[in-house]
Structures are given as structure tokens and as C-alpha cells.
Design a protein around this motif. Structure first.
Motif, PDB file in Angstrom:
ATOM      1  N   THR A  34     117.639  61.525  55.348  1.00 43.57           N
ATOM      2  CA  THR A  34     116.546  60.658  55.792  1.00 43.57           C
ATOM      3  C   THR A  34     116.982  59.201  55.704  1.00 43.57           C
ATOM      4  OG1 THR A  34     114.945  62.282  55.000  1.00 43.57           O
ATOM      5  CG2 THR A  34     114.124  60.054  55.372  1.00 43.57           C
ATOM      6  N   ASP A  35     116.828  58.478  56.792  1.00 40.95           N
ATOM      7  CA  ASP A  35     117.178  57.056  56.854  1.00 40.95           C
ATOM      8  C   ASP A  35     118.613  56.799  56.396  1.00 40.95           C
ATOM      9  OD1 ASP A  35     114.650  56.486  57.837  1.00 40.95           O
ATOM     10  OD2 ASP A  35     113.824  56.064  55.846  1.00 40.95           O
ATOM     11  N   ASP A  95     112.903  55.345  59.589  1.00 38.49           N
ATOM     12  CA  ASP A  95     113.772  54.955  60.692  1.00 38.49           C
ATOM     13  C   ASP A  95     114.297  56.160  61.477  1.00 38.49           C
ATOM     14  OD1 ASP A  95     115.254  52.981  62.189  1.00 38.49           O
ATOM     15  OD2 ASP A  95     117.030  53.743  61.163  1.00 38.49           O
ATOM     16  N   HIS A  96     114.943  57.093  60.791  1.00 38.70           N
ATOM     17  CA  HIS A  96     115.517  58.259  61.465  1.00 38.70           C
ATOM     18  C   HIS A  96     115.810  59.358  60.445  1.00 38.70           C
ATOM     19  CE1 HIS A  96     119.066  56.101  60.010  1.00 38.70           C
ATOM     20  NE2 HIS A  96     119.682  57.267  60.014  1.00 38.70           N
ATOM     21  N   THR A 107     118.181  63.341  60.146  1.00 41.67           N
ATOM     22  CA  THR A 107     119.042  64.363  60.728  1.00 41.67           C
ATOM     23  C   THR A 107     118.904  65.626  59.902  1.00 41.67           C
ATOM     24  OG1 THR A 107     120.638  62.713  61.477  1.00 41.67           O
ATOM     25  CG2 THR A 107     121.410  64.994  61.345  1.00 41.67           C
ATOM     26  N   HIS A 129     118.764  65.427  65.446  1.00 41.30           N
ATOM     27  CA  HIS A 129     118.576  64.001  65.147  1.00 41.30           C
ATOM     28  C   HIS A 129     117.265  63.511  65.755  1.00 41.30           C
ATOM     29  CE1 HIS A 129     122.858  63.762  64.101  1.00 41.30           C
ATOM     30  NE2 HIS A 129     123.082  64.440  65.202  1.00 41.30           N
ATOM     31  N   GLU A 130     116.532  62.690  65.017  1.00 39.86           N
ATOM     32  CA  GLU A 130     115.304  62.080  65.541  1.00 39.86           C
ATOM     33  C   GLU A 130     115.215  60.637  65.073  1.00 39.86           C
ATOM     34  OE1 GLU A 130     112.521  62.839  67.361  1.00 39.86           O
ATOM     35  OE2 GLU A 130     112.014  64.922  67.083  1.00 39.86           O
ATOM     36  N   VAL A 131     114.717  59.778  65.942  1.00 39.33           N
ATOM     37  CA  VAL A 131     114.359  58.408  65.588  1.00 39.33           C
ATOM     38  C   VAL A 131     112.856  58.417  65.341  1.00 39.33           C
ATOM     39  CG1 VAL A 131     114.226  56.024  66.409  1.00 39.33           C
ATOM     40  CG2 VAL A 131     116.228  57.435  66.951  1.00 39.33           C
ATOM     41  N   VAL A 132     112.430  57.762  64.276  1.00 41.41           N
ATOM     42  CA  VAL A 132     111.025  57.771  63.863  1.00 41.41           C
ATOM     43  C   VAL A 132     110.282  56.610  64.506  1.00 41.41           C
ATOM     44  CG1 VAL A 132     109.495  57.604  61.862  1.00 41.41           C
ATOM     45  CG2 VAL A 132     111.643  58.893  61.699  1.00 41.41           C
ATOM     46  N   ALA A 166     110.356  55.436  69.095  1.00 40.22           N
ATOM     47  CA  ALA A 166     110.984  56.744  68.992  1.00 40.22           C
ATOM     48  C   ALA A 166     111.531  57.194  70.336  1.00 40.22           C
ATOM     49  CB  ALA A 166     109.982  57.769  68.475  1.00 40.22           C
ATOM     50  N   PRO A 170     114.351  63.744  70.889  1.00 47.40           N
ATOM     51  CA  PRO A 170     115.257  64.303  69.893  1.00 47.40           C
ATOM     52  C   PRO A 170     116.550  64.776  70.532  1.00 47.40           C
ATOM     53  CG  PRO A 170     113.547  65.877  70.432  1.00 47.40           C
ATOM     54  CD  PRO A 170     113.201  64.598  71.133  1.00 47.40           C
TER      55      PRO A 170
END
Length: 129
Positions: free
Chosen positions: A40-41, A74-75, A77, A94-97, A108, A111
């Protein structure tokens, strides 16, 4: 509308795991605690608070439920790697928050699900190779 993770809120997403033997979707992969890790982040890798499950049974759809802390600011994985065997190919999600609720939107993006042999990006429910 896309299922975009929001900072400070829990998040659910689904994916499928592909067999190492033949590249096909596994209908009931055996998922153990050490098989799924999250960063996380950009932090250290940790096991998930809730073990992902195949739902509905025999569907090949793996549901992942993240806590608000796992989503981060922030992001994140999520790494799926068959720790005790070679049942499925290692897969990275992977994702951007996006901004917190009421924050006026968010940055965002769609994904990205990465695999050793394939790369797919989900855009509003459509899978593109």
C-alpha cells in the motif's frame, strides 16, 4: 461506471487466475494466506486482512475485499503468487486511488492486471489485450 478505489474507504475487486499448466482460467484455485500480498502506497508487502475467495463457486472469479487501510491514499499493488505450488501464474494487480469522498473527484485510473505472459487493462468493464 468503473469501480474506482477511494482513499479511506474499503474496496472490492475481482480477477481470474490463470493455470501455469495451460494458461486457462482456474475455476477453483487453492488460495492460501501466504499466496496473496499487498503493498500500500509503496510500503512493504503484507498479507491481506481477508483471504480472497472464488465466488460464486466454480466460476473462476476471485473476489478480493480490501480494508480502508489496505487501499491507502495513493496506490496499491496486490500480488497473487502460488506460494506452496505452481497452480497459477503470478499475477500483479495495480490500482491508483482516487480522492476521498467529497474531495471533488479523483485522479484514479483504470486498474492494470499484469501477468508473466499477458497484460490486460480493464476499462469500464471491458477487457482489452
Amino acid at each position: 461506471m468503473a469501480n474506482v478505489p477511494v482513499a479511506g474507504e474499503s474496496h472490492t475487486f475481482t480477477l481470474s487466475l490463470l493455470s501455469r499448466a495451460d494458461g486457462q482460467v482456474l475455476l477453483n484455485p487453492t488460495i492460501e494466506v501466504a499466496d496473496v500480498l499487498i503493498s500500500t502506497d509503496g510500503g512493504t508487502l503484507n498479507v491481506l486482512s481477508t483471504l480472497p475467495v472464488v465466488t460464486p463457486a466454480n466460476s473462476g472469479i476471485v473476489e478480493v475485499n480490501l480494508t480502508s487501510n489496505e487501499v491507502g491514499n495513493d496506490h496499491f499493488t496486490v500480488i497473487f503468487s502460488d506460494f506452496s505450488g505452481a497452480e497459477w501464474k503470478t499475477t500483479y494487480y495495480h490500482e491508483v486511488v482516487g480522492a476521498a469522498s467529497g474531495g471533488g473527484g479523483g485522479g484514479a485510473t483504470a486498474p492494470a492486471i499484469l501477468n508473466a505472459e499477458i497484460v490486460t487493462v480493464q476499462l469500464s468493464g471491458d477487457i482489452q489485450k
